[in-house]
Design a protein around this motif. Structure first.
Motif, PDB file in Angstrom:
ATOM      1  N   ASP A 134       0.756  -1.177  -0.032  1.00 52.34           N
ATOM      2  CA  ASP A 134      -0.079  -0.024   0.058  1.00 52.34           C
ATOM      3  C   ASP A 134       1.032   1.264  -0.203  1.00 52.34           C
ATOM      4  N   ARG A 135       0.402   2.245  -0.609  1.00 49.12           N
ATOM      5  CA  ARG A 135       0.885   3.801  -0.549  1.00 49.12           C
ATOM      6  C   ARG A 135       0.023   4.626   0.096  1.00 49.12           C
ATOM      7  N   VAL A 136       0.485   5.782   0.536  1.00 48.24           N
ATOM      8  CA  VAL A 136      -0.541   6.550   1.133  1.00 48.24           C
ATOM      9  C   VAL A 136      -0.118   8.098   0.498  1.00 48.24           C
ATOM     10  N   SER A 137      -1.155   8.588   0.154  1.00 46.11           N
ATOM     11  CA  SER A 137      -1.185  10.025  -0.527  1.00 46.11           C
ATOM     12  C   SER A 137      -1.435  11.100   0.712  1.00 46.11           C
ATOM     13  N   VAL A 138      -0.297  12.111   0.982  1.00 47.33           N
ATOM     14  CA  VAL A 138      -0.436  12.982   2.017  1.00 47.33           C
ATOM     15  C   VAL A 138      -1.438  14.180   1.595  1.00 47.33           C
ATOM     16  N   MET A 139      -2.403  14.683   2.030  1.00 44.96           N
ATOM     17  CA  MET A 139      -3.003  15.848   1.857  1.00 44.96           C
ATOM     18  C   MET A 139      -3.231  16.548   3.137  1.00 44.96           C
ATOM     19  N   ALA A 140      -3.544  17.737   3.032  1.00 48.42           N
ATOM     20  CA  ALA A 140      -3.985  18.554   4.271  1.00 48.42           C
ATOM     21  C   ALA A 140      -5.460  18.723   4.402  1.00 48.42           C
ATOM     22  N   GLU A 149      13.043  16.236   6.123  1.00 50.95           N
ATOM     23  CA  GLU A 149      12.907  14.789   6.130  1.00 50.95           C
ATOM     24  C   GLU A 149      11.775  14.573   5.056  1.00 50.95           C
ATOM     25  N   PHE A 150      10.868  15.530   4.778  1.00 47.55           N
ATOM     26  CA  PHE A 150       9.806  15.474   3.794  1.00 47.55           C
ATOM     27  C   PHE A 150      10.278  15.708   2.466  1.00 47.55           C
ATOM     28  N   THR A 151      11.115  14.775   1.924  1.00 46.30           N
ATOM     29  CA  THR A 151      11.509  14.603   0.601  1.00 46.30           C
ATOM     30  C   THR A 151      11.859  13.251   0.299  1.00 46.30           C
ATOM     31  N   ASN A 152      11.978  12.796  -1.243  1.00 44.42           N
ATOM     32  CA  ASN A 152      12.267  11.718  -1.743  1.00 44.42           C
ATOM     33  C   ASN A 152      13.337  10.912  -0.875  1.00 44.42           C
ATOM     34  N   GLY A 153      12.888   9.624  -0.336  1.00 41.64           N
ATOM     35  CA  GLY A 153      13.964   8.985   0.322  1.00 41.64           C
ATOM     36  C   GLY A 153      14.061   9.366   1.852  1.00 41.64           C
ATOM     37  N   GLY A 154      13.192  10.424   2.484  1.00 39.98           N
ATOM     38  CA  GLY A 154      13.213  10.895   3.606  1.00 39.98           C
ATOM     39  C   GLY A 154      12.524   9.695   4.749  1.00 39.98           C
ATOM     40  N   ARG A 208       8.223   6.048   5.136  1.00 43.12           N
ATOM     41  CA  ARG A 208       9.421   6.476   4.200  1.00 43.12           C
ATOM     42  C   ARG A 208       8.941   7.195   2.758  1.00 43.12           C
ATOM     43  N   VAL A 209       9.417   8.486   2.574  1.00 42.07           N
ATOM     44  CA  VAL A 209       8.823   9.320   1.429  1.00 42.07           C
ATOM     45  C   VAL A 209       9.201   8.840  -0.035  1.00 42.07           C
ATOM     46  N   ILE A 210       8.173   8.805  -0.713  1.00 39.78           N
ATOM     47  CA  ILE A 210       8.484   8.264  -2.171  1.00 39.78           C
ATOM     48  C   ILE A 210       8.657   9.557  -2.851  1.00 39.78           C
ATOM     49  N   SER A 211       7.859  10.463  -2.635  1.00 41.56           N
ATOM     50  CA  SER A 211       7.800  11.565  -3.410  1.00 41.56           C
ATOM     51  C   SER A 211       7.242  12.626  -2.477  1.00 41.56           C
ATOM     52  N   ALA A 212       7.569  14.244  -2.897  1.00 45.54           N
ATOM     53  CA  ALA A 212       6.982  15.025  -2.036  1.00 45.54           C
ATOM     54  C   ALA A 212       7.116  16.391  -3.085  1.00 45.54           C
ATOM     55  N   ASP A 213       5.811  16.998  -2.945  1.00 54.28           N
ATOM     56  CA  ASP A 213       5.788  18.304  -3.671  1.00 54.28           C
ATOM     57  C   ASP A 213       4.917  19.517  -2.957  1.00 54.28           C
ATOM     58  N   VAL A 214       5.795  20.145  -2.085  1.00 53.51           N
ATOM     59  CA  VAL A 214       5.014  21.306  -1.114  1.00 53.51           C
ATOM     60  C   VAL A 214       6.078  22.056  -0.815  1.00 53.51           C
ATOM     61  N   SER A 215       6.004  23.406  -0.653  1.00 51.23           N
ATOM     62  CA  SER A 215       6.779  24.210  -0.367  1.00 51.23           C
ATOM     63  C   SER A 215       6.353  25.298   0.632  1.00 51.23           C
ATOM     64  N   VAL A 216       7.149  25.948   1.401  1.00 49.35           N
ATOM     65  CA  VAL A 216       6.545  27.162   2.275  1.00 49.35           C
ATOM     66  C   VAL A 216       5.858  28.197   1.319  1.00 49.35           C
ATOM     67  N   GLY A 217       4.826  28.711   1.837  1.00 52.62           N
ATOM     68  CA  GLY A 217       4.131  29.650   1.330  1.00 52.62           C
ATOM     69  C   GLY A 217       3.099  28.903   0.218  1.00 52.62           C
ATOM     70  N   ILE A 269      -2.576  16.765  -3.261  1.00 56.50           N
ATOM     71  CA  ILE A 269      -1.706  15.974  -2.880  1.00 56.50           C
ATOM     72  C   ILE A 269      -0.455  16.389  -2.623  1.00 56.50           C
ATOM     73  N   LEU A 270       0.115  16.296  -1.313  1.00 60.46           N
ATOM     74  CA  LEU A 270       1.275  16.978  -1.014  1.00 60.46           C
ATOM     75  C   LEU A 270       2.645  15.801  -1.327  1.00 60.46           C
ATOM     76  N   GLY A 271       2.377  14.801  -1.259  1.00 59.25           N
ATOM     77  CA  GLY A 271       3.361  13.692  -1.351  1.00 59.25           C
ATOM     78  C   GLY A 271       2.887  12.245  -1.337  1.00 59.25           C
ATOM     79  N   ILE A 272       3.619  11.420  -1.653  1.00 62.84           N
ATOM     80  CA  ILE A 272       3.470   9.979  -1.491  1.00 62.84           C
ATOM     81  C   ILE A 272       4.558   9.204  -0.344  1.00 62.84           C
ATOM     82  N   VAL A 273       3.783   8.355   0.393  1.00 64.74           N
ATOM     83  CA  VAL A 273       4.744   7.797   1.339  1.00 64.74           C
ATOM     84  C   VAL A 273       4.272   6.407   1.547  1.00 64.74           C
ATOM     85  N   TYR A 274       5.014   5.522   2.327  1.00 64.62           N
ATOM     86  CA  TYR A 274       4.501   4.280   2.485  1.00 64.62           C
ATOM     87  C   TYR A 274       5.242   3.856   4.125  1.00 64.62           C
TER      88      TYR A 274
END
Length: 361
Positions: free
Chosen positions: A81-87, A99-104, A176-185, A199-204
């Motif tokens: 399973d994989r999890v999509s991170v959302m606010a 740590e919220f980056t690919n491989g974190g 562990r983080v597979i991908s992340a796509d979010v920035s401050v602001g 979707i802010l990123g994908i983790v497992y």
């Protein structure tokens, strides 16, 4: 005719006779040597000896025992399973964990994204004021209406506090983080607020790691019940303990193999576990086979048959093989009579008389 010519002819004639005589003698000697009896040495097993036409053999006395076989498989580490991170609430991002980056690696219950709290803090304060006002009204005007108003105010406060708590995004498990796509602001929020940008990123989760290993139906039958059985999984990251959690319900259409699925213990840290798509070697120890022999390779003849000595003669036996171990062939126990012949036996046949040189276990 001159006398010298006559003497030369006579000498040539006698020389020819001598050569023919010598050739005849050599032929006779060669024939006698060819007909002479030869001494032949025949090796039987590891102690060759043939005396009076009866070969001498060494034997092995098998012992009834129980042996557990290890099923060795090759598999792949995958993700169940994989999890999509959302606010869950909308707002501007004020902080993102490095740590919220690919491989974190994300620790359990540790925030890794924070959203501006100003609006939600004000809503909590307003809800607190509403509760205080409802409590005062109930104290001066007791009754069911005032009590209901107080309960409604308290519910609104709990909802405001919940929204405030959601300005910090975390997960209840190590991930562990597979991908992340979010920035401050950046403006984030649920899909109904920000659409496809939700979707802010994908983790497992480390608990979602699985090892899929194809397995022969016969090996699966030997391991039955397979679910719950422990295993060793070797990857480039090391050797890991694992457990079979389920078995596929169908066979692969081309290979006719089943598949077992293994999981790692929940207490293992993400840093110690292999990455998805890693190749893995799986070793599973099965239940013990009882009432069996463990035969060394030295006793095996053609087609995995053995020669048994019974009442001084050979008897051919083809034992029922169960499988190989590093120590030899595991077979079902059978009547070994006076022992199993060790090594090759030239000219062996059913009923051949032999002599025992000794026995060993």
């Amino acid at each position: 005719m001159p006398s010298d010519s006559v003497d030369g002819n006579v000498r040539s004639r006698w020389r020819g006779y001598a050569q023919l005589l010598l050739i005849a003698v050599l032929v006779v000697v060669a024939l006698r040597l060819a007909r002479a009896p030869a001494r032949v040495e025949v090796e039987v097993g590891s102690s060759a000896a043939v005396e009076s036409g009866t070969p001498t053999v060494r034997t092995f006395d098998p012992v009834v025992t129980e042996v557990s076989m290890t099923v060795e498989l090759t598999g792949t580490v995958t993700l169940a399973d994989r999890v999509s991170v959302m606010a869950e609430v909308g707002g501007r991002v004020t902080w993102v964990s490095p740590e919220f980056t690919n491989g974190g690696r994300l620790a359990a219950d540790e925030p890794f994204v924070r959203i501006d709290t100003a609006r939600y803090s004000l809503e909590v304060q307003a809800a607190q004021n509403a509760v205080a006002e409802a409590e005062a009204r109930l104290s001066t005007q007791p009754g069911p209406v005032s009590a209901a108003a107080l309960e409604s105010a308290r519910t609104a406060l709990r909802l405001a506090e919940l929204a405030l708590s959601r300005t910090e995004i975390s997960l209840p498990y190590e991930a562990r983080v597979i991908s992340a796509d979010v920035s401050v602001g950046e403006l984030v929020g649920p899909p109904e607020l920000v659409g496809t940008q939700a979707i802010l990123g994908i983790v497992y989760s480390t608990e979602a790691l699985e090892v899929n290993a194809p397995i022969e139906v016969a090996d699966l039958a030997y391991l039955a019940p397979a679910v719950g059985r422990s295993a060793r999984v070797s990857t480039v990251s090391g050797v890991h303990a694992a457990r079979i959690v389920r078995v596929s319900s169908v066979l692969a259409p081309r290979t006719r193999l089943s598949t077992i699925f293994l999981r790692f213990p929940a207490a293992r840290r993400a840093s110690s576990l292999p990455l998805p798509n890693t190749f893995a070697e799986v070793e599973i120890e099965g239940p013990p086979h009882r009432n069996v022999y463990l035969l060394p390779e030295s006793v095996l003849q053609q087609d995995d048959a053995v020669w048994v000595v019974e009442n001084g003669a050979l008897r051919r036996v083809v034992p029922k093989a169960i499988g190989w171990t590093s120590e030899g062939l595991v077979v079902e126990a059978f009547d070994a009579a006076d022992g199993i012949v060790i090594g090759a036996l030239p000219g062996a046949r059913e009923g051949l008389a032999v002599e025992l040189a000794g026995a060993g276990s």
